[in-house]
Every structure is written in C-alpha cells, then in structure tokens.
Design a protein around this motif. Structure first.
Motif, PDB file in Angstrom:
ATOM      1  N   ARG A  55       0.831  -1.207   0.000  1.00  0.00           N
ATOM      2  CA  ARG A  55       0.000   0.000   0.000  1.00  0.00           C
ATOM      3  C   ARG A  55       0.865   1.257   0.000  1.00  0.00           C
ATOM      4  N   GLY A  56       0.473   2.190  -0.859  1.00  0.00           N
ATOM      5  CA  GLY A  56       1.216   3.428  -0.975  1.00  0.00           C
ATOM      6  C   GLY A  56       2.275   3.382  -2.061  1.00  0.00           C
ATOM      7  N   HIS A  57       2.518   2.191  -2.620  1.00  0.00           N
ATOM      8  CA  HIS A  57       3.528   2.023  -3.670  1.00  0.00           C
ATOM      9  C   HIS A  57       2.886   1.453  -4.927  1.00  0.00           C
ATOM     10  N   VAL A  58       3.370   1.869  -6.070  1.00  0.00           N
ATOM     11  CA  VAL A  58       2.883   1.330  -7.336  1.00  0.00           C
ATOM     12  C   VAL A  58       3.544  -0.026  -7.594  1.00  0.00           C
ATOM     13  N   VAL A  59       2.712  -1.010  -7.955  1.00  0.00           N
ATOM     14  CA  VAL A  59       3.213  -2.332  -8.332  1.00  0.00           C
ATOM     15  C   VAL A  59       2.978  -2.488  -9.833  1.00  0.00           C
ATOM     16  N   SER A  60       4.024  -2.688 -10.596  1.00  0.00           N
ATOM     17  CA  SER A  60       3.893  -2.799 -12.047  1.00  0.00           C
ATOM     18  C   SER A  60       3.207  -4.099 -12.430  1.00  0.00           C
ATOM     19  N   SER A  61       2.649  -4.124 -13.645  1.00  0.00           N
ATOM     20  CA  SER A  61       2.012  -5.343 -14.148  1.00  0.00           C
ATOM     21  C   SER A  61       3.013  -6.488 -14.180  1.00  0.00           C
ATOM     22  N   GLU A  62       4.254  -6.164 -14.547  1.00  0.00           N
ATOM     23  CA  GLU A  62       5.281  -7.205 -14.612  1.00  0.00           C
ATOM     24  C   GLU A  62       5.588  -7.763 -13.235  1.00  0.00           C
ATOM     25  N   GLU A  63       5.667  -6.882 -12.232  1.00  0.00           N
ATOM     26  CA  GLU A  63       5.915  -7.345 -10.868  1.00  0.00           C
ATOM     27  C   GLU A  63       4.771  -8.217 -10.374  1.00  0.00           C
ATOM     28  N   LEU A  64       3.531  -7.783 -10.664  1.00  0.00           N
ATOM     29  CA  LEU A  64       2.361  -8.563 -10.259  1.00  0.00           C
ATOM     30  C   LEU A  64       2.393  -9.947 -10.897  1.00  0.00           C
ATOM     31  N   PHE A  65       2.716  -9.972 -12.189  1.00  0.00           N
ATOM     32  CA  PHE A  65       2.727 -11.247 -12.904  1.00  0.00           C
ATOM     33  C   PHE A  65       3.779 -12.181 -12.312  1.00  0.00           C
ATOM     34  N   HIS A  66       4.961 -11.639 -12.032  1.00  0.00           N
ATOM     35  CA  HIS A  66       6.024 -12.463 -11.448  1.00  0.00           C
ATOM     36  C   HIS A  66       5.619 -12.981 -10.063  1.00  0.00           C
ATOM     37  N   GLU A  67       5.001 -12.122  -9.257  1.00  0.00           N
ATOM     38  CA  GLU A  67       4.621 -12.493  -7.896  1.00  0.00           C
ATOM     39  C   GLU A  67       3.504 -13.528  -7.873  1.00  0.00           C
ATOM     40  N   VAL A  68       2.507 -13.344  -8.739  1.00  0.00           N
ATOM     41  CA  VAL A  68       1.301 -14.173  -8.692  1.00  0.00           C
ATOM     42  C   VAL A  68       1.424 -15.421  -9.564  1.00  0.00           C
ATOM     43  N   TRP A  69       1.881 -15.244 -10.795  1.00  0.00           N
ATOM     44  CA  TRP A  69       1.971 -16.379 -11.715  1.00  0.00           C
ATOM     45  C   TRP A  69       3.338 -17.067 -11.649  1.00  0.00           C
ATOM     46  N   ARG A  70       4.346 -16.331 -11.162  1.00  0.00           N
ATOM     47  CA  ARG A  70       5.708 -16.860 -11.058  1.00  0.00           C
ATOM     48  C   ARG A  70       6.152 -17.482 -12.383  1.00  0.00           C
ATOM     49  N   ASP A  71       5.980 -16.718 -13.438  1.00  0.00           N
ATOM     50  CA  ASP A  71       6.319 -17.172 -14.775  1.00  0.00           C
ATOM     51  C   ASP A  71       6.973 -16.029 -15.535  1.00  0.00           C
ATOM     52  N   LYS A  72       7.558 -16.332 -16.683  1.00  0.00           N
ATOM     53  CA  LYS A  72       8.187 -15.302 -17.496  1.00  0.00           C
ATOM     54  C   LYS A  72       7.130 -14.348 -18.040  1.00  0.00           C
ATOM     55  N   TYR A  73       7.430 -13.065 -18.024  1.00  0.00           N
ATOM     56  CA  TYR A  73       6.486 -12.026 -18.454  1.00  0.00           C
ATOM     57  C   TYR A  73       6.621 -11.779 -19.952  1.00  0.00           C
ATOM     58  N   PHE A  74       5.482 -11.894 -20.657  1.00  0.00           N
ATOM     59  CA  PHE A  74       5.434 -11.603 -22.083  1.00  0.00           C
ATOM     60  C   PHE A  74       4.493 -10.431 -22.324  1.00  0.00           C
ATOM     61  N   THR A  75       4.423  -9.974 -23.572  1.00  0.00           N
ATOM     62  CA  THR A  75       3.567  -8.829 -23.899  1.00  0.00           C
ATOM     63  C   THR A  75       2.113  -9.085 -23.528  1.00  0.00           C
ATOM     64  N   ASN A  76       1.598 -10.297 -23.846  1.00  0.00           N
ATOM     65  CA  ASN A  76       0.189 -10.577 -23.550  1.00  0.00           C
ATOM     66  C   ASN A  76      -0.047 -10.874 -22.072  1.00  0.00           C
ATOM     67  N   SER A  77       1.023 -10.959 -21.275  1.00  0.00           N
ATOM     68  CA  SER A  77       0.852 -11.168 -19.834  1.00  0.00           C
ATOM     69  C   SER A  77       0.141  -9.982 -19.198  1.00  0.00           C
ATOM     70  N   ASN A  78       0.354  -8.779 -19.764  1.00  0.00           N
ATOM     71  CA  ASN A  78      -0.320  -7.594 -19.246  1.00  0.00           C
ATOM     72  C   ASN A  78      -1.828  -7.733 -19.374  1.00  0.00           C
ATOM     73  N   ASN A  79      -2.297  -8.348 -20.484  1.00  0.00           N
ATOM     74  CA  ASN A  79      -3.737  -8.573 -20.657  1.00  0.00           C
ATOM     75  C   ASN A  79      -4.267  -9.516 -19.585  1.00  0.00           C
ATOM     76  N   THR A  80      -3.481 -10.523 -19.255  1.00  0.00           N
ATOM     77  CA  THR A  80      -3.878 -11.457 -18.200  1.00  0.00           C
ATOM     78  C   THR A  80      -4.065 -10.727 -16.875  1.00  0.00           C
ATOM     79  N   VAL A  81      -3.110  -9.866 -16.543  1.00  0.00           N
ATOM     80  CA  VAL A  81      -3.204  -9.093 -15.304  1.00  0.00           C
ATOM     81  C   VAL A  81      -4.425  -8.170 -15.341  1.00  0.00           C
ATOM     82  N   MET A  82      -4.649  -7.500 -16.472  1.00  0.00           N
ATOM     83  CA  MET A  82      -5.778  -6.571 -16.597  1.00  0.00           C
ATOM     84  C   MET A  82      -7.116  -7.282 -16.396  1.00  0.00           C
ATOM     85  N   VAL A  83      -7.243  -8.480 -16.973  1.00  0.00           N
ATOM     86  CA  VAL A  83      -8.489  -9.245 -16.834  1.00  0.00           C
ATOM     87  C   VAL A  83      -8.745  -9.578 -15.372  1.00  0.00           C
ATOM     88  N   HIS A  84      -7.725 -10.026 -14.674  1.00  0.00           N
ATOM     89  CA  HIS A  84      -7.901 -10.378 -13.260  1.00  0.00           C
ATOM     90  C   HIS A  84      -8.172  -9.148 -12.393  1.00  0.00           C
TER      91      HIS A  84
END
Length: 232
Positions: free
Chosen positions: A173-202
């Motif tokens: 809280r109080g800090h910006v978490v990037s889509s890439e950071e979220l993807f790494h933390e939650v999916w623990r997988d390599k981040y690709f261009t369409n990974s941002n869409n996955t994060v946006m949907v969730h």
C-alpha cells in the motif's frame, strides 16, 4: 497421497491420451466426456486440478469453470481448439488459471499441470511472518491463514489468483506495483507482452467483486503506463 485430476473432453482419443500421460506421472485421473458427469464428480470427489475442454456436448467448459469457482479454488486449465484471444480472456475472467490450444504436445500439458500444482501448493502452504498473516483497512480484510477476504464483514469469493493479487497490492500500500511485478509475484512465470492482458483481466474481475471502480477507485488505482496501487 495421490493427486486427483479431473479431465473433461468430448473427444475420447484426446481424453484418453491426457489420461495416459498424467497417470504415468502418478496422478489419479477422473475422466469424463461431458460436463454434467464431470460436475457431479467435482461435487463428490476431492480434486486438486481440472482440465476442461471448452466445446462439450452439454454444458460448455466456460460454464463448467464458472460452476466450479462457486465453491472450489483448485487450478483450472482450459483446453480449446480455438485460438481467438476473446476465448482466452473469457476463460481467465471466469476463473481459469491457464489455457492450452489444440493441437498440443502432451508433455507440454503435463508441464503446465505440474506448474499449476506447484503454485497452488506453495500458495496454500505459505507460512508468512506473523505480522503478515492479516491485513485490514477501509472495511477490507484479508486473512492469509484461511485465504478468506471480507468486505464490510461480508465474505467475498476470490480465486487464488485474485486473492494473491489483492494481497500483493495491499502488502505494498502506498507504492505502485507494475504489471510485470504482479505477474512475477502471482503467476511466477516469465512475463510476455500478452501477460499484461492477463493481469488486466484479473484486476477487472477483482474490482467487480470488491465493488470497486476503475474511474473512481476506492481501493485499486490504475497508474497509467506504470501499474496498480492501493493508497495507504
């Protein structure tokens, strides 16, 4: 203890092939060729993962996934012959954790299954520090021990991915978490261009559940071009 996996596909040859490969890995397989019988299995057996074909003769895989998510949070992998992005987004929105397009290599499916089981097991057996077991602010309460979320004392049904996203954002809280950071933390997988869409949907689905608004957010604020943030 054996790991129970549900396999649903109306193409018997595909269902049989998936069954053989997964059994070779030591998994116990519950195999069905239609959605109704599969859902009865979901309600009567203890399952750790489900593989659902989208095109079924009775209820489609999307509907079956949605019904599963009403009471269960084990990983769901969608199996589809379609390549349209909208089908992938629909599956993710309804609570699927991954998808694989036919035709596929059986060993790739096995790898996806193992990856989802690892993430789910790690998530559910996580032992955070004592001070991180519980987060509460502005009517929102997250309990890591029970993996439950309540909003103004009403329980909110979240998928494991949604809970994890909210936990990461609340923990920062109080800090910006990037889509890439979220993807790494939650999916623990390599981040690709369409990974941002996955994060946006969730994120969109999560906002709907906690009655939040992208335009006038009380909780999850979009920081355009950067990521997402929850104010302190």
């Amino acid at each position: 203890m054996s790991i129970n996996i549900l396999v649903v596909d109306d193409e018997q040859s595909i269902a049989d092939l998936v069954e053989v490969y997964l059994k070779n890995e030591g998994f116990t397989i519950y195999k069905f060729y239609n959605g109704q019988d599969a859902f009865q299995c979901v309600e009567s057996e203890h399952l750790e993962l489900a593989i659902l074909d989208i095109m079924l003769p009775d209820i489609d895989g999307f509907t079956l996934c949605q019904k599963i998510r009403e009471n269960h949070n084990f990983p769901v992998i969608m199996l589809t012959a379609k390549e349209e992005e909208i089908d992938k987004i629909t599956g993710l929105t309804l609570g699927a954790d991954d998808y694989i397009t036919k035709p596929f290599q059986p060993l790739e499916l096995v790898a996806r299954v193992k990856a989802q089981l690892r993430r789910f097991t790690k998530y559910n057996s996580a032992e955070p520090n004592q001070e991180e077991h519980f987060i509460a602010f502005s009517g929102l309460v997250l309990d890591m021990d029970t993996h439950e979320c309540t909003l103004n004392e009403k329980k909110i049904s979240l998928t494991p991915k949604e809970f994890s996203i909210l936990w990461v954002l609340c923990s920062n809280r109080g800090h910006v978490v990037s889509s890439e950071e979220l993807f790494h933390e939650v999916w623990r997988d390599k981040y690709f261009t369409n990974s941002n869409n996955t994060v946006m949907v969730h994120i969109r689905h999560l906002r709907e559940k906690i009655h939040d608004s992208a335009e006038h957010p009380k909780y999850i604020k979009t920081v355009w071009g950067v990521g997402y943030k929850i104010e302190k």
